[in-house]
Write a protein that holds these residues in place. Structure first.
Motif, PDB file in Angstrom:
ATOM      1  N   THR A  38       0.845  -1.197   0.000  1.00 32.88           N
ATOM      2  CA  THR A  38       0.000   0.000   0.000  1.00 32.88           C
ATOM      3  C   THR A  38       0.883   1.251   0.000  1.00 32.88           C
ATOM      4  OG1 THR A  38      -1.566  -1.260   1.299  1.00 32.88           O
ATOM      5  CG2 THR A  38      -1.922   1.094   1.165  1.00 32.88           C
ATOM      6  N   SER A  85       2.428   1.655  -3.344  1.00 35.60           N
ATOM      7  CA  SER A  85       1.439   2.154  -4.276  1.00 35.60           C
ATOM      8  C   SER A  85       1.308   3.670  -4.144  1.00 35.60           C
ATOM      9  CB  SER A  85       0.123   1.465  -3.954  1.00 35.60           C
ATOM     10  OG  SER A  85      -0.744   1.516  -5.018  1.00 35.60           O
ATOM     11  N   ASN A 132       0.474   5.754   9.411  1.00 30.92           N
ATOM     12  CA  ASN A 132      -0.277   6.951   9.790  1.00 30.92           C
ATOM     13  C   ASN A 132       0.023   8.127   8.884  1.00 30.92           C
ATOM     14  OD1 ASN A 132      -1.839   6.202  12.018  1.00 30.92           O
ATOM     15  ND2 ASN A 132       0.002   6.115  13.288  1.00 30.92           N
ATOM     16  N   ARG A 166      -2.888  11.088   4.184  1.00 32.39           N
ATOM     17  CA  ARG A 166      -3.475  10.554   2.953  1.00 32.39           C
ATOM     18  C   ARG A 166      -4.369  11.567   2.266  1.00 32.39           C
ATOM     19  NH1 ARG A 166      -3.222   4.712   3.469  1.00 32.39           N
ATOM     20  NH2 ARG A 166      -1.902   4.378   5.260  1.00 32.39           N
ATOM     21  N   SER A 203       0.477   2.520  16.419  1.00 33.16           N
ATOM     22  CA  SER A 203      -0.960   2.271  16.396  1.00 33.16           C
ATOM     23  C   SER A 203      -1.582   3.288  15.453  1.00 33.16           C
ATOM     24  CB  SER A 203      -1.533   2.415  17.795  1.00 33.16           C
ATOM     25  OG  SER A 203      -1.324   3.736  18.229  1.00 33.16           O
ATOM     26  N   ILE A 204      -2.684   2.883  14.869  1.00 40.04           N
ATOM     27  CA  ILE A 204      -3.330   3.736  13.885  1.00 40.04           C
ATOM     28  C   ILE A 204      -4.106   4.830  14.605  1.00 40.04           C
ATOM     29  CG2 ILE A 204      -5.045   3.770  12.042  1.00 40.04           C
ATOM     30  CD1 ILE A 204      -2.466   2.412  11.238  1.00 40.04           C
ATOM     31  N   ALA A 205      -3.736   6.069  14.334  1.00 43.39           N
ATOM     32  CA  ALA A 205      -4.365   7.175  15.032  1.00 43.39           C
ATOM     33  C   ALA A 205      -5.727   7.469  14.424  1.00 43.39           C
ATOM     34  CB  ALA A 205      -3.471   8.397  14.963  1.00 43.39           C
ATOM     35  N   ASP A 206      -5.800   7.452  13.098  1.00 43.53           N
ATOM     36  CA  ASP A 206      -7.029   7.781  12.405  1.00 43.53           C
ATOM     37  C   ASP A 206      -7.741   6.475  12.088  1.00 43.53           C
ATOM     38  OD1 ASP A 206      -8.955   8.548  10.557  1.00 43.53           O
ATOM     39  OD2 ASP A 206      -7.734  10.231   9.867  1.00 43.53           O
ATOM     40  N   LEU A 208      -7.858   4.776   8.686  1.00 41.01           N
ATOM     41  CA  LEU A 208      -6.697   4.118   8.104  1.00 41.01           C
ATOM     42  C   LEU A 208      -6.638   2.653   8.504  1.00 41.01           C
ATOM     43  CD1 LEU A 208      -3.987   6.881   8.469  1.00 41.01           C
ATOM     44  CD2 LEU A 208      -5.438   6.343   6.534  1.00 41.01           C
ATOM     45  N   ALA A 245      -7.584  -5.504  -1.124  1.00 36.34           N
ATOM     46  CA  ALA A 245      -6.186  -5.884  -1.314  1.00 36.34           C
ATOM     47  C   ALA A 245      -5.250  -4.748  -0.917  1.00 36.34           C
ATOM     48  CB  ALA A 245      -5.947  -6.285  -2.761  1.00 36.34           C
ATOM     49  N   SER A 246      -3.957  -5.010  -1.044  1.00 37.85           N
ATOM     50  CA  SER A 246      -2.976  -4.056  -0.527  1.00 37.85           C
ATOM     51  C   SER A 246      -2.547  -3.027  -1.561  1.00 37.85           C
ATOM     52  CB  SER A 246      -1.764  -4.814  -0.007  1.00 37.85           C
ATOM     53  OG  SER A 246      -1.192  -5.597  -1.024  1.00 37.85           O
ATOM     54  N   LYS A 247      -3.092  -3.088  -2.771  1.00 36.44           N
ATOM     55  CA  LYS A 247      -2.810  -2.001  -3.701  1.00 36.44           C
ATOM     56  C   LYS A 247      -3.746  -0.834  -3.363  1.00 36.44           C
ATOM     57  CE  LYS A 247      -2.982  -4.529  -7.616  1.00 36.44           C
ATOM     58  NZ  LYS A 247      -2.786  -4.743  -9.064  1.00 36.44           N
ATOM     59  N   THR A 248      -3.532   0.301  -3.953  1.00 37.63           N
ATOM     60  CA  THR A 248      -4.413   1.430  -3.642  1.00 37.63           C
ATOM     61  C   THR A 248      -5.305   1.743  -4.841  1.00 37.63           C
ATOM     62  OG1 THR A 248      -2.770   3.019  -4.372  1.00 37.63           O
ATOM     63  CG2 THR A 248      -2.792   2.477  -2.035  1.00 37.63           C
ATOM     64  N   GLN A 260      -4.447   3.282  -8.016  1.00 39.99           N
ATOM     65  CA  GLN A 260      -3.792   4.434  -7.389  1.00 39.99           C
ATOM     66  C   GLN A 260      -4.820   5.355  -6.733  1.00 39.99           C
ATOM     67  OE1 GLN A 260      -0.604   2.874  -7.765  1.00 39.99           O
ATOM     68  NE2 GLN A 260      -0.197   4.971  -7.261  1.00 39.99           N
ATOM     69  N   TYR A 283      -6.262   8.885  -6.217  1.00 43.09           N
ATOM     70  CA  TYR A 283      -6.318  10.239  -6.778  1.00 43.09           C
ATOM     71  C   TYR A 283      -7.244  11.046  -5.891  1.00 43.09           C
ATOM     72  CZ  TYR A 283      -4.318   8.102 -10.932  1.00 43.09           C
ATOM     73  OH  TYR A 283      -3.502   7.435 -11.787  1.00 43.09           O
ATOM     74  N   LEU A 284      -6.763  12.178  -5.438  1.00 41.35           N
ATOM     75  CA  LEU A 284      -7.582  13.004  -4.567  1.00 41.35           C
ATOM     76  C   LEU A 284      -8.155  14.151  -5.378  1.00 41.35           C
ATOM     77  CD1 LEU A 284      -5.346  13.164  -1.396  1.00 41.35           C
ATOM     78  CD2 LEU A 284      -7.326  11.723  -1.792  1.00 41.35           C
ATOM     79  N   TYR A 304     -10.417   9.181   2.483  1.00 40.43           N
ATOM     80  CA  TYR A 304      -9.231   8.327   2.446  1.00 40.43           C
ATOM     81  C   TYR A 304      -9.392   7.188   3.434  1.00 40.43           C
ATOM     82  CZ  TYR A 304      -8.125  11.163   6.497  1.00 40.43           C
ATOM     83  OH  TYR A 304      -8.190  11.799   7.708  1.00 40.43           O
ATOM     84  N   LYS A 311      -7.414   3.065   4.332  1.00 40.63           N
ATOM     85  CA  LYS A 311      -6.118   2.400   4.333  1.00 40.63           C
ATOM     86  C   LYS A 311      -5.550   2.244   2.928  1.00 40.63           C
ATOM     87  CE  LYS A 311      -4.226  -1.968   6.000  1.00 40.63           C
ATOM     88  NZ  LYS A 311      -4.625  -3.222   6.626  1.00 40.63           N
ATOM     89  N   ASN A 312      -6.380   1.751   2.000  1.00 43.06           N
ATOM     90  CA  ASN A 312      -5.828   1.457   0.682  1.00 43.06           C
ATOM     91  C   ASN A 312      -6.471   2.302  -0.412  1.00 43.06           C
ATOM     92  OD1 ASN A 312      -8.251   0.173   0.829  1.00 43.06           O
ATOM     93  ND2 ASN A 312      -7.609  -1.630  -0.320  1.00 43.06           N
TER      94      ASN A 312
END
Lengths: 1075, 525
Positions: A308, A311, A966, A969, B31-34, B37, B69-72, B108, B110-111, B148, B150-151
């Motif tokens: 990830t 990517s 973290n 994003r 640890s994941i703050a948000d 994610l 999956a782990s791609k974005t 991918q 895109y924002l 947004y 995780k992926n």
């Protein structure tokens, strides 16, 4: 401050003059004419008969029972033994005399009479008790701490049977001496430690204390660098810790007795002194287990998170989404021929650490008669490193002998030879070849071996990966970094007692040392390198030999005399001479034809680099040392040395010149007052000892380079031709760095020696500090070496020892030491020098301590593009262009408010010097069980975590830490981790306070449980089994593997974690047998 | 036994050591703050009650695993309301549904907030592109943007993104208009065998060559697309013009007389003329109807006059825009253009043994422009070097009369040639089969049909020199060239030879052959 120093100096001078006057008023009339010994005996008896009688009782401190047969004596006057009730009666020359109380197996104790004829009960502790009466083994003889006039710490090892062979003499001292900050360089066996005694005194010269081993200088300097990445060859590795009886650390101006080698203090080491005549054999067998727990691994990404991240990162490159999707590791179809190459989840980091068993044997045989006594010791150690396939094999032998040739003539000798060979791996900044670093950054999606499209693994290890990174398993299994070292260190000491008071001694010794290193890095699986001339390097080969030969002589006359038991004078006049020759020869080669050809001879001839170095210098030190004590209460010391050295310039301004040679004349003096021996203190029973000390003097540092004062040439290649160019300006005024040391101290012992306290304040000033002065570019030389700098270090130390529980079967000792230093540069030829290492900037600036980190301060991450646009700040990147900050970029503090983040916005972001450091030791013994522990701690030092910077830079294909999950994003996300961006155009990973961490830690450095097996068998003197754990617990906030590390001895590089092996956790099981 | 004890003690120590040894200092950091994610796109979609229909589609076609999956990815998820009117046939057919759903997902992240320059063309998983702006995607409005996780990132949209045809698909699907153009495009489909992609059944024992299984390794392609523009490629955008049949015929007839064939085949002439027209109806880039200027440049650099009133239909394709037009009035001069033959690229020479005398030069002219030319310069005077020529084979000439120009910059004068410093050359044309080769010397003798006279090439003349007054040579009955009014006249499309010949003298340097280029300019009528 200077005024204060002057006042102290004046005070000392007055004391000295005063003492001379006292001496003059009390001529030694009684003994002056006693040529005949019989007459003298009679005279003595007469005096004794007239003398007051002193009585007292000696008891065991734990049981409180009286001890019989204890020897009570007054030096040079009278002696007595205690009776069955522990009573004694002894004649004293005066009521200011001091009784020496000694008994086999117990501490030796000194009791001042304080005007009493019946002394309070004398309590004796066991001989291993840490007390105020412990002897310091000073150059001219042992002195109990209670009588020292200087700041001295003494550490008795009692055979040092606990430590494994992983421990060296330097690292052993950690936490044991107040004011000696011992920083172990890494967890590599034998790697040793940086010894920093009372802070720093120099910028470019050595800051390491002088080591004197059995009266001879033990050379611990490094002559040339290792060709093994991140490795430092440690001379202490050739000194077996088990042979050491005592360390005595001279911390103050007394170190000036070693002239221009004493500015960083002196550590005197005594080996295998043998008090017993009976034959004795000690055998130690121990094996230990190194381990690296899973939980100590750094939290780095696994395959899913990494892909990830990848990517996201690739999205910031010039690649289109189609190109990214077609990359082999983004193609998830199992029919993709590269599927099995890129779809794995390999824990590379785990593979970079190995647990291992160590085996060690020690044998010590001692014995003799009243003519000759000897100690012979041998040792073997086979130890594994924390990195797979690394190990250390050591052999050492030592022979110490005392020979009484005649009544007046004795010869002492110590001869030692040690050999060690060590398999190592590159560490530190060798990014391509450091297996630990490679395993941290290696993509988890890859695998160790080649694999075909069906997923069948080949026995061949995978080559450099698609990202261009080395295969850690190749580095671990195929690369070779090999070091062998030898050291012979031996001397003979001839002593002739001319008369009762006067003796002559001469010590002659040699040190012969050799270090041989070989390296080979294979071409397969390792990222190529590029040479300066542009040649591509596949395999790397090298060998190096470093030799050291020192000849040493110390010859002196000593005069020791007591006058009427009132005046005690000892004086020493002598010279030390050393000649040192070093030689190094290094050959580096590249690109051998195949990976099976590992020697430099197989490298491509055109790429070979050969080099070497020859160095020699001579040092001649003349000294006069006098110690005087009056009524055993007022103690004065004076010392002056005059040093000549081939390193000094011939025309040192203001120095003493004799025969065209500049001499460093360095006087020092000390005074102490044992208040507790005064009669008015006799009522204060809870005070065992109270002593005030002061010392002041000059020291020097001769580590200014063998040839810096002279003009020399170095070879240089130009258009394929080799020639010589001038390398420096000869500076005939170049001189030793000069240190002024002031020390004020107090030694105290309370409650019959159950609580001892030593406290010191010191102020060290370095003047004439070696500096690099930039020169005009027209000179063709970048800088000149001059004595243009100055530095100041002051600090305090406290050492407390106590026995908390003192029952016959249960004893609990607790010791505590703490030290703090504050260092400040006071003058430099050019202010604000910035050095760089591992991406860090290190500032050297007047008014600031050495080695402070200099970079940006950060203030979070821009949560959105709008927020960044509102701030309107740009970053000047490496190529000088301004890059506007956007959402997800670091918010750097814009110091000058010009909306541009550049070098003008850098500030001091951390000080690697600790607020304080020290150790806590404790021993609890219950019947035959003993439990002891040593805790070391450091507080308030800042460290630069280079490794984490690499793992959180988010700018390349390195695997990242879990914190990067973290990362920013999208708009509105509040986080402290910036966005991933290839090549880091916004400089988010720039050197900033993000990478500066608190390096404080507190560590259970060692813990030992031992048991004395009760024996009925008369053949064994003792059998002791024990289990020891090392580095078992560490409490720290530091995010790297280990908060304790040192790049090398360079003071500017302290606190930089450049990915070295962490400290090894080790559990050891041992048995020790005495026959 | 002792072994066991050792192990026991060691394990005790381990237990003690491990308890206190966890890397607690990292707990805060890794640890994941948000919370977002911690979830993947699929979970995020499933968690949203207004996206249940879309989530159902994803699960149905197996894309739920893709989005976990782990791609974005970037996902534009239409709400349940937006999917109400979707064709049930599409939903029922998994293959069609996959194409439909894949049009809402891109590789991918895109924002919308990061889009630079107003819009972004994003390739979706089905290979089509969608146009993404900070507020819209294609014609759908984004109601919730840039969620947004995780992926990747999730956007919620109010209309489905139905996959569009690309230009190729659109042209091929034409039924009511543009039939001729559609037929032309379809007619250019062809295929070849790629041996590397074919299945090999064995090796020929005689030749050792692989024997391919019939029908494998066939690669289909369209000749028109490969020569003009890849209209079936989703990656680049074009503005494409489809001519109505009437317009196509009108444009074709303008140029068809320049494509007379030897056999007089009308079909071939139409095909050639048709290509001449259609090669210039593709324009690089997407030009919206409101932005259309009066004239555009085709992919081949020919001006395309645009009359907006002639647009009868517009289609937004996935890789561009298509205008169906009832008229595009190309200028003849833009379509039938001069032919330039570079002198340094001759086909052959009079004799093959003079290689040492042939120089391919790189020169700079008086305007500072670099050019390459051909210089044949002999080092000794010999009769065999008289009238040496360089020959050029010309194909695909338009059937018309030509003006012939020569550019030869004679810059050898002062060093070699005495005053007046001229060299003399001529251009002649002959049939492709009008040559004979001496079998012993390999010297070529030619029979020529159109002979321009010798002309001096004065020193440092940078201008083109027009050749005039051609005389007829030996003109065979079936010749495709002849002389009309002292000019080269081409009567049918057939390859011919052109010769540039040096002076018929053995004098050193005066018999040089020197040419930058020869230009044949059609005379349009």
């Amino acid at each position: 401050m200077q005024k204060f120093t002057k006042t102290i100096g004046l005070f000392l001078l007055l004391c000295l003059l005063g003492s001379i006057k006292v001496m003059a008023q009390k001529p030694d009339s009684t003994s002056a004419h006693m040529a005949d010994s019989l007459a003298r005996y009679r005279q003595d008896s007469l005096i004794k008969a007239k003398s007051p009688k002193v009585t007292g009782t000696v008891k065991d401190a734990a049981t409180g029972k009286a001890i019989s047969g204890v020897s009570i004596s007054i030096e040079g006057f009278s002696a007595a033994l205690t009776d069955d009730q522990g009573h004694f009666q002894i004649a004293a020359p005066s009521l200011d005399a001091v009784l020496m109380v000694s008994y086999q197996g117990s501490q030796r104790k000194f009791v001042a009479l304080r005007g009493l004829t019946k002394v309070p009960d004398i309590l004796l502790f066991e001989d291993t008790y840490t007390s105020i009466y412990d002897e310091a083994k000073l150059p001219f003889g042992a002195v109990p701490a209670s009588r020292l006039g200087n700041a001295v710490s003494s550490v008795n090892t009692y055979g040092a049977w606990e430590p494994s062979k992983l421990e060296t003499a330097d690292s052993y001292l950690q936490g044991k001496v107040a004011g000696l900050n011992v920083i172990r360089r890494s967890g590599t066996p034998n790697i040793g430690a940086n010894l920093i005694l009372r802070g720093f005194n120099s910028l470019y010269a050595t800051n390491a204390p002088l080591i004197v081993l059995d009266g001879m200088i033990f050379d611990t300097q490094h002559y040339g660098n290792s060709i093994i990445g991140g490795h430092v060859s440690n001379p202490f590795g050739n000194l077996d810790l088990h042979d050491i009886d005592n360390f005595t650390v001279l911390k103050d101006a007394q170190a000036g007795m070693y002239g221009t080698k004493g500015s960083n203090g002196v550590i005197l080491i005594t080996t295998n002194s043998n008090p017993d005549l009976a034959t004795r054999i000690d055998l130690g067998l121990y094996s230990s287990y190194n381990y690296f727990p899973q939980s100590s691994l750094l939290p780095i990404m696994k395959a899913g998170d990494f892909r990830t991240y990848l990517s996201d990162l690739l999205g910031t490159t010039a690649l289109t989404s189609t190109q990214i999707a077609s990359l082999p590791f983004m193609n998830d179809a199992p029919s993709n021929p590269d599927y099995f190459t890129y779809h794995n989840d390999t824990n590379w980091q785990r593979q970079a650490f190995a647990n291992g068993y160590n085996k060690n044997i020690d044998l010590r045989v001692s014995g003799g008669d009243n003519i000759a006594r000897y100690v012979l010791s041998m040792g073997y150690g086979g130890n594994k490193g924390i990195t797979p396939n690394t190990d250390l094999t050591k052999y050492n032998t030592r022979f110490n002998g005392n020979l009484n040739v005649s009544k007046n003539f004795t010869i002492n000798t110590t001869l030692s030879f040690a050999y060690s060979s060590q398999n190592l791996r590159d560490q530190g900044l060798s990014r391509k070849t450091n297996p630990m670093f490679a395993s941290l950054i290696k993509a988890p999606i890859l695998r160790q071996q080649d694999v075909n499209s069906q997923g069948v693994e080949s026995p061949n290890q995978a080559d450099v990966d698609i990202f261009g990174y080395s295969n850690p398993s190749v580095l671990l299994s195929k690369s070779q970094q090999y070091s062998q070292s030898y050291r012979f260190f031996g001397n003979f000491n001839f002593k002739y007692q001319i008369n009762r008071y006067l003796a002559a001694q001469s010590l002659i010794g040699v040190t012969a040392d050799k270090v041989r290193e070989n390296i080979f890095v294979p071409r397969t699986g390792v990222t190529d390198d590029t040479l300066a001339n542009g040649s591509v390097v596949d395999s790397r080969l090298g060998s190096q030999v470093q030799r050291l030969f020192n000849l040493y002589n110390d010859t002196y006359l000593s005069y020791n005399r007591s006058f009427n038991n009132i005046h005690q004078l000892s004086a020493y006049l002598g010279s030390r001479y050393t000649q040192s020759d070093t030689y190094s020869n290094v050959g580096l080669g590249y690109n051998s034809a195949i990976d099976q050809l590992v020697s430099v001879t197989y490298s491509v001839p055109t790429l070979r680099v050969a080099g070497g170095d020859l160095g020699s210098y001579r040092w001649f030190n003349h000294y006069f040392n006098a110690n005087y004590s009056l009524y055993n209460k007022y103690i004065f010391g004076f010392n002056v040395t005059a040093d000549a050295s081939s390193r000094f310039g011939n025309d040192v301004p203001g120095a003493l010149h004799v025969g065209g040679i500049s001499y460093a004349v360095l006087p020092s003096g000390s005074a102490a007052w044992i208040i507790s021996s005064e009669r008015f203190m006799s009522g204060l029973k809870f005070i065992e000892l109270l002593k005030l000390r002061a010392s002041y003097g000059l020291t020097g540092n001769d580590d200014i380079g063998n040839y810096t004062a002279r003009q020399y040439y170095v070879s240089q290649a130009l258009l394929g031709q080799q020639g010589l160019v001038r390398a420096n300006f000869g500076n005939p005024a170049l001189q030793w760095e000069q240190g002024k040391k002031l020390d004020l101290g107090i030694d105290a012992s309370f409650m019959q020696d159950r609580l001892t306290i030593q406290a010191d304040y010191y102020n060290n000033q370095t003047t004439k500090m070696l500096t690099q002065t930039p020169t005009a570019s027209s000179s063709g030389i970048v800088y000149a070496i001059t004595n243009g700098g100055g530095m100041k270090t002051n600090g305090v130390e406290l050492n407390v020892n106590g026995r908390i529980l003192n029952k016959p079967n249960l004893k609990w000792d607790l010791g505590f030491n703490i030290a703090s230093y504050h260092n400040k540069i006071t003058s430099l030829p050019v202010n604000n020098l910035i050095s760089s290492y591992a991406g860090a900037n290190i500032l050297t600036s007047i008014g600031h301590p050495l080695g402070v980190f200099y970079g940006y301060k950060t203030n979070g991450v821009y949560a959105s593009n709008a927020e960044a646009a509102a701030a309107g700040v740009s970053v000047r990147n490496a190529s000088g262009n301004l890059v506007a900050q956007r959402g997800g970029d670091m918010r750097f503090v814009d110091v000058n408010n010009d909306k541009v983040i550049d070098s003008k916005d850098m500030q001091i972001i951390g000080n690697p010097n600790p607020d304080f450091s020290g150790g806590i030791s404790t021993t609890l013994s219950y019947k035959k069980f003993t439990f002891s522990a040593l805790i070391s701690y450091v507080k308030g030092n800042k460290v630069y975590n280079y490794t984490r910077r690499m793992l959180e830079s988010e700018s390349n294909f390195y695997n990242q830490s879990l914190a990067v999950n973290n990362r920013w994003r999208g708009d509105g996300q509040v986080t402290s981790t910036p966005r991933a961006s290839y090549g880091d155009p916004s400089g988010n990973a720039a050197f900033s306070d993000r990478w500066i961490e608190d390096g404080s830690y507190i560590r259970l450095r060692s813990a030992t449980a031992s048991y004395d097996i009760p024996l009925k068998n008369k053949y064994f003197k003792y059998v002791k089994v024990y289990v020891t754990g090392y580095n078992l617990l560490t409490f720290t906030k530091y995010l790297g593997y280990d908060p304790e590390f040192a790049v090398n001895e360079n003071v500017l590089l302290q606190g930089i974690d450049n990915t070295l092996e962490p400290q090894v956790r080790n559990v050891q099981l041992g048995i020790r047998v005495g026959i | 036994m002792i072994q066991h004890k050792i192990k026991f003690v060691l394990s005790l120590f381990f237990a003690a050591a491990l308890l206190g040894a966890c890397k607690k200092q990292w707990d805060q950091r890794d640890s994941i703050a948000d919370q977002r994610l911690d979830v993947n796109l699929m979970q995020q979609i499933q968690a949203n009650s207004s996206l249940t229909t879309f989530a159902g589609y994803l699960t149905k076609i197996g894309y739920d695993k893709v989005l976990a999956a782990s791609k974005t990815y970037t996902v534009w998820a239409p709400t349940n309301a937006a999917l109400q009117n979707i064709d049930p046939a599409v939903v029922a057919d998994t293959a069609r549904l996959r194409v439909f759903v894949a049009n809402h997902i891109a590789n991918q992240t895109y924002l919308a907030s990061n889009i630079q320059g107003g819009q972004l063309r994003v390739r979706t998983l089905n290979g089509k592109y969608v146009t993404f702006t900070p507020t819209t995607v294609e014609d759908a409005n984004i109601t919730v943007k840039d969620q947004y996780v995780k992926n990747g990132s999730l956007n919620i949209i109010d209309k489905p993104l139905t996959p569009k045809m690309n230009i190729s698909e659109f042209v091929r699907s034409l039924t009511t208009v543009g039939g001729l153009q559609r037929d032309y495009v379809n007619g250019q489909d062809t295929s070849y065998t790629d041996t590397s992609k074919a299945t090999v059944s064995g090796l020929d024992p005689k030749t050792g060559k692989p024997i391919l299984v019939a029908g494998t390794g066939q690669v289909k392609f369209n000749k028109y697309f490969s020569r003009v523009a890849s209209l079936d490629n989703e990656d680049s955008t074009y503005t494409y013009i489809v001519l109505t049949d009437a317009a196509f015929q009108a444009e074709r007839s303008k140029v068809s007389k320049y494509f007379t064939t030897v056999t007089g085949s009308v079909d071939t002439t139409n095909a050639l003329a048709g290509f001449n027209v259609l090669k210039d109806v593709a324009i690089r880039g997407l030009v919206k109807i409101n932005d259309l200027p009066a004239s555009l440049l085709s992919v081949n650099g020919v001006p395309v006059p645009i009359d907006k009133s002639a647009i009868v239909q517009t289609y937004n394709a996935s890789n561009g825009i298509v205008y169906v037009m009832s008229s595009v009035n190309f200028k003849l001069a833009d379509k039938i253009t001069p032919i330039t033959i570079q002198g340094e690229k001759p086909s052959f020479f009079e004799r093959p043994d003079r290689g040492a005398n042939i120089i391919n030069r790189l020169r700079t002219d008086n305007a500072g422009i670099q050019y390459r030319d051909l210089l044949v310069q002999f080092t000794s005077s010999s009769n065999s070097e008289k009238a040496f020529f360089a020959a050029y084979k010309l194909s695909n000439l338009y059937t018309c009369q030509y003006k012939v120009y020569l550019r030869a910059v004679n810059d050898t004068a002062y060093s070699h040639i005495p005053a007046p410093g001229n060299i003399s050359q001529r251009i002649i044309f002959g049939a492709i089969n009008g040559t004979t080769t001496d079998p012993t010397t390999n010297v070529i003798t030619v029979t020529t049909a159109v002979n321009y006279p010798y002309q001096n090439t004065p020193p440092y003349n940078y201008a083109e020199m027009e050749q005039t007054n051609a005389a007829a040579g030996t003109i065979a009955p079936n010749a495709t060239i002849n002389v009309v009014g002292g000019r080269l006249n081409v009567t049918a499309r057939r390859s011919i030879n052109m010769y540039l010949q040096g002076a018929n003298t053995a004098t050193l340097n005066q018999n040089n052959v020197l040419v930058d280029y020869i230009r044949l300019e059609p005379i349009l009528q």
